[in-house]
Scaffold this active site. Structure first.
Site, PDB file in Angstrom:
ATOM      1  N   ARG A  18       1.012  -1.026   0.075  1.00 25.31           N
ATOM      2  CA  ARG A  18       0.007   0.016  -0.096  1.00 25.31           C
ATOM      3  C   ARG A  18       0.910   1.289  -0.110  1.00 25.31           C
ATOM      4  NH1 ARG A  18      -3.186  -0.080   4.655  1.00 25.31           N
ATOM      5  NH2 ARG A  18      -1.430  -1.151   5.553  1.00 25.31           N
ATOM      6  N   ASN A  36      -6.023  -2.949   3.065  1.00 27.94           N
ATOM      7  CA  ASN A  36      -5.999  -4.241   3.045  1.00 27.94           C
ATOM      8  C   ASN A  36      -7.383  -4.687   3.507  1.00 27.94           C
ATOM      9  OD1 ASN A  36      -3.409  -4.534   2.828  1.00 27.94           O
ATOM     10  ND2 ASN A  36      -2.871  -4.406   4.781  1.00 27.94           N
TER      11      ASN A  36
END
Length: 90
Positions: A18, A36
């Site tokens: 990320r 997530n």
């Protein structure tokens, strides 16, 4: 302007995925978010100009970190909202 919703499958959690996606998004002027999911995937909502958005998706698909391994990428085109002012990780 275009918007895509992505579900990234593979080794994409716990490998800086990320943070790397945010760095790429910032470089390409892509706005949106990445988070997530409990099933081990990463969900991304991204808006940007067509060419930059395609570059972003290509880099995500390649695996933005040496430790990430993208096995599949589900892409859905969405209606542009222009509601994001930056790219953030959730």
């Amino acid at each position: 302007m275009e918007r895509n919703h992505l579900i990234v499958h593979g080794r994409v959690q716990g490998v800086g995925f990320r943070a790397s996606a945010k760095q790429i998004a910032d470089e390409l002027d892509i706005t949106g978010w990445a988070k997530n999911k409990s099933d081990g995937t990463v969900e991304i909502d991204a808006e940007g100009e067509g060419r930059q958005l395609k570059q972003f998706i290509d880099k995500i698909n390649e695996g933005p970190t040496p430790f990430a391994k993208v096995q599949a990428l589900d892409i859905t085109e969405k209606e542009v909202t222009n509601s994001y002012d930056s790219f953030r990780t959730i």
